[in-house]
Scaffold this motif. Structure first.
Motif, PDB file in Angstrom:
ATOM      1  N   VAL A 232       0.730  -1.276   0.045  1.00  0.00           N
ATOM      2  CA  VAL A 232       0.093   0.027   0.152  1.00  0.00           C
ATOM      3  C   VAL A 232       0.781   1.131  -0.087  1.00  0.00           C
ATOM      4  O   VAL A 232       1.952   1.186   0.511  1.00  0.00           O
ATOM      5  CB  VAL A 232      -0.536  -0.077   1.146  1.00  0.00           C
ATOM      6  CG1 VAL A 232      -0.030   0.011   2.440  1.00  0.00           C
ATOM      7  CG2 VAL A 232      -2.005   1.213   1.133  1.00  0.00           C
ATOM      8  N   GLU A 233       0.235   2.323  -0.650  1.00  0.00           N
ATOM      9  CA  GLU A 233       1.044   3.540  -0.443  1.00  0.00           C
ATOM     10  C   GLU A 233       0.032   4.612  -0.294  1.00  0.00           C
ATOM     11  O   GLU A 233      -1.192   4.450  -0.567  1.00  0.00           O
ATOM     12  CB  GLU A 233       1.743   3.782  -1.737  1.00  0.00           C
ATOM     13  CG  GLU A 233       1.020   3.976  -3.168  1.00  0.00           C
ATOM     14  CD  GLU A 233       1.963   4.468  -4.360  1.00  0.00           C
ATOM     15  OE1 GLU A 233       3.116   3.809  -4.197  1.00  0.00           O
ATOM     16  OE2 GLU A 233       1.262   5.019  -5.354  1.00  0.00           O
ATOM     17  N   PHE A 234       0.487   6.064   0.102  1.00  0.00           N
ATOM     18  CA  PHE A 234      -0.417   6.974   0.432  1.00  0.00           C
ATOM     19  C   PHE A 234       0.180   8.168  -0.104  1.00  0.00           C
ATOM     20  O   PHE A 234       1.263   8.574  -0.001  1.00  0.00           O
ATOM     21  CB  PHE A 234      -0.478   7.129   1.984  1.00  0.00           C
ATOM     22  CG  PHE A 234      -1.059   6.138   2.688  1.00  0.00           C
ATOM     23  CD1 PHE A 234      -2.386   5.988   3.124  1.00  0.00           C
ATOM     24  CD2 PHE A 234      -0.001   5.064   3.263  1.00  0.00           C
ATOM     25  CE1 PHE A 234      -2.864   4.832   3.888  1.00  0.00           C
ATOM     26  CE2 PHE A 234      -0.696   3.779   3.708  1.00  0.00           C
ATOM     27  CZ  PHE A 234      -1.835   3.802   4.138  1.00  0.00           C
ATOM     28  N   PHE A 235      -0.606   8.838  -1.097  1.00  0.00           N
ATOM     29  CA  PHE A 235      -0.142  10.244  -1.475  1.00  0.00           C
ATOM     30  C   PHE A 235      -0.607  11.196  -0.712  1.00  0.00           C
ATOM     31  O   PHE A 235      -1.838  11.384  -0.381  1.00  0.00           O
ATOM     32  CB  PHE A 235      -0.817  10.378  -2.950  1.00  0.00           C
ATOM     33  CG  PHE A 235      -0.429  11.690  -3.653  1.00  0.00           C
ATOM     34  CD1 PHE A 235       0.648  11.908  -4.157  1.00  0.00           C
ATOM     35  CD2 PHE A 235      -1.156  12.817  -3.541  1.00  0.00           C
ATOM     36  CE1 PHE A 235       1.161  13.114  -4.566  1.00  0.00           C
ATOM     37  CE2 PHE A 235      -1.012  13.892  -4.100  1.00  0.00           C
ATOM     38  CZ  PHE A 235       0.302  14.251  -4.776  1.00  0.00           C
ATOM     39  N   VAL A 236       0.216  11.984  -0.336  1.00  0.00           N
ATOM     40  CA  VAL A 236      -0.106  13.051   0.786  1.00  0.00           C
ATOM     41  C   VAL A 236       0.147  14.440   0.204  1.00  0.00           C
ATOM     42  O   VAL A 236       1.281  14.728  -0.429  1.00  0.00           O
ATOM     43  CB  VAL A 236       0.959  12.928   2.229  1.00  0.00           C
ATOM     44  CG1 VAL A 236       0.561  13.853   3.254  1.00  0.00           C
ATOM     45  CG2 VAL A 236       0.578  11.581   2.799  1.00  0.00           C
ATOM     46  N   SER A 237      -0.684  15.285   0.284  1.00  0.00           N
ATOM     47  CA  SER A 237      -0.653  16.480  -0.260  1.00  0.00           C
ATOM     48  C   SER A 237      -1.237  17.789   1.015  1.00  0.00           C
ATOM     49  O   SER A 237      -2.386  17.095   1.519  1.00  0.00           O
ATOM     50  CB  SER A 237      -1.521  16.762  -1.605  1.00  0.00           C
ATOM     51  OG  SER A 237      -1.433  18.100  -1.905  1.00  0.00           O
ATOM     52  N   ALA A 238      -0.538  18.636   1.076  1.00  0.00           N
ATOM     53  CA  ALA A 238      -1.002  19.722   2.057  1.00  0.00           C
ATOM     54  C   ALA A 238      -1.159  18.879   3.427  1.00  0.00           C
ATOM     55  O   ALA A 238      -2.100  19.423   4.092  1.00  0.00           O
ATOM     56  CB  ALA A 238      -2.374  20.440   1.658  1.00  0.00           C
ATOM     57  N   VAL A 241      -3.931  12.768   3.516  1.00  0.00           N
ATOM     58  CA  VAL A 241      -3.810  11.705   2.653  1.00  0.00           C
ATOM     59  C   VAL A 241      -4.970  11.899   1.705  1.00  0.00           C
ATOM     60  O   VAL A 241      -6.015  12.110   1.961  1.00  0.00           O
ATOM     61  CB  VAL A 241      -4.057  10.545   3.591  1.00  0.00           C
ATOM     62  CG1 VAL A 241      -4.238   9.389   2.434  1.00  0.00           C
ATOM     63  CG2 VAL A 241      -3.032  10.166   4.294  1.00  0.00           C
ATOM     64  N   ARG A 242      -4.381  12.009   0.563  1.00  0.00           N
ATOM     65  CA  ARG A 242      -5.492  12.217  -0.587  1.00  0.00           C
ATOM     66  C   ARG A 242      -5.636  11.145  -1.516  1.00  0.00           C
ATOM     67  O   ARG A 242      -6.695  10.749  -2.229  1.00  0.00           O
ATOM     68  CB  ARG A 242      -5.014  13.368  -1.506  1.00  0.00           C
ATOM     69  CG  ARG A 242      -5.988  13.701  -2.545  1.00  0.00           C
ATOM     70  CD  ARG A 242      -5.288  14.865  -3.322  1.00  0.00           C
ATOM     71  NE  ARG A 242      -6.356  15.409  -4.317  1.00  0.00           N
ATOM     72  CZ  ARG A 242      -6.180  16.348  -5.604  1.00  0.00           C
ATOM     73  NH1 ARG A 242      -4.759  16.583  -5.542  1.00  0.00           N
ATOM     74  NH2 ARG A 242      -6.932  16.472  -6.354  1.00  0.00           N
TER      75      ARG A 242
END
Length: 281
Positions: A232-238, A241-242
């Motif tokens: 699993v991976e998590f794209f984090v913005s600002a 988690v997005r």
């Protein structure tokens, strides 16, 4: 081998072989019912793993949450859930193109999550609206189950204990190893469950508190916190988690990019706007 050594070995075989043989059968065709009355996260998480090609959760800039579940074969190619409920399906052709193009974009430009809004917008144009589906999974040998049983540490520990004889030191060493393996398995299960409980909108701090990422990539729109061991991976913005992606596209794009390859693709069209035109006619 002495008789007193043969008997424990036979008892071990009696325990292990039936488990292996029980798995070596053709799995009966299974039908899965999916409807708009079911909660998306549970459907996506509980779907038979051998039938899943990928799954992700996206929170777009408008606050809408999308869940996506792509299947390994058959029709439909994928299911789309909008704000927690089944809303549509995708053809096998489009699901394959959507997968390959996002992998290509991640490998050659930046993580696809940085353009998640655009990818989801174009996905909506290719989606056929449905509120109920009956999906029949094809019959196939359950090789996955066989491998899992064969590699089960608890079985290998049991088998190894038979061969250590009566040397107390060897027995203590083996029991200590079995204990350590059990502790490692329990820690893995605990972390895996905690990572699965993370939802889009969670903070980077909350995610990092569970377990440090195994791989981090800094991208223009934020960062990717990847856990290849947990697929699993998590794209984090600002700081939030997005996108939650399984498997880890970021890891695969660096180490197994061939998984995204499809013959005859027009890779230049692998953009959020043109991915559906990329496959060869």
């Amino acid at each position: 081998m002495k008789h007193h050594q043969i008997r424990p070995a036979l008892r071990c075989c009696a325990l292990v072989l039936p488990l292996l043989c029980a798995q070596n059968v053709l799995a009966k065709a299974q039908t899965v019912q999916v409807s708009a009355t079911q909660e998306a996260r549970k459907v996506v998480a509980d779907f038979p793993p051998e039938a899943v090609m990928e799954r992700f959760e996206v929170k777009d800039s408008q606050g809408k949450v999308w869940h996506y579940l792509a299947l390994t074969e058959g029709e439909p190619g994928a299911l789309i859930f909008e704000d927690g409920r089944l809303s549509g399906k995708l053809s096998r052709r489009d699901a394959a193109a959507f997968y390959s193009c996002r992998g290509y974009a991640t490998a050659t430009r930046r993580h696809w999550g940085d353009d998640a809004d655009a990818w989801m917008k174009s996905l909506a144009t290719r989606t056929e609206a449905v509120t109920e589906l009956s999906i029949t999974l094809p019959e196939k040998p359950t090789w996955r189950s066989i491998v899992e049983v064969a590699r089960d540490p608890s079985l290998s520990d049991l088998e190894s204990l038979v061969s250590v004889g009566t040397n107390p030191l060897n027995i203590i060493r083996k029991l200590s190893s079995a204990r350590d393996n059990m502790a490692e398995r329990e820690a893995y299960k605990k972390n895996s469950q905690r990572l699965k409980a993370v939802v889009t909108g969670a903070t980077e701090i909350q995610l990092a508190a569970i377990i440090r990422p195994e791989d981090v990539s800094f991208v223009p729109g934020g960062l990717v916190m990847a856990y290849p061991k947990y697929t699993v991976e998590f794209f984090v913005s600002a700081g939030q988690v997005r996108v939650i992606q399984q498997p880890s596209f970021n890891f695969l794009s660096k180490n197994r990019a061939a998984l995204f390859y499809a013959a005859g693709m027009n890779w230049d069209r692998c953009t959020p706007q043109q991915w559906m035109q990329a496959p060869a006619e």
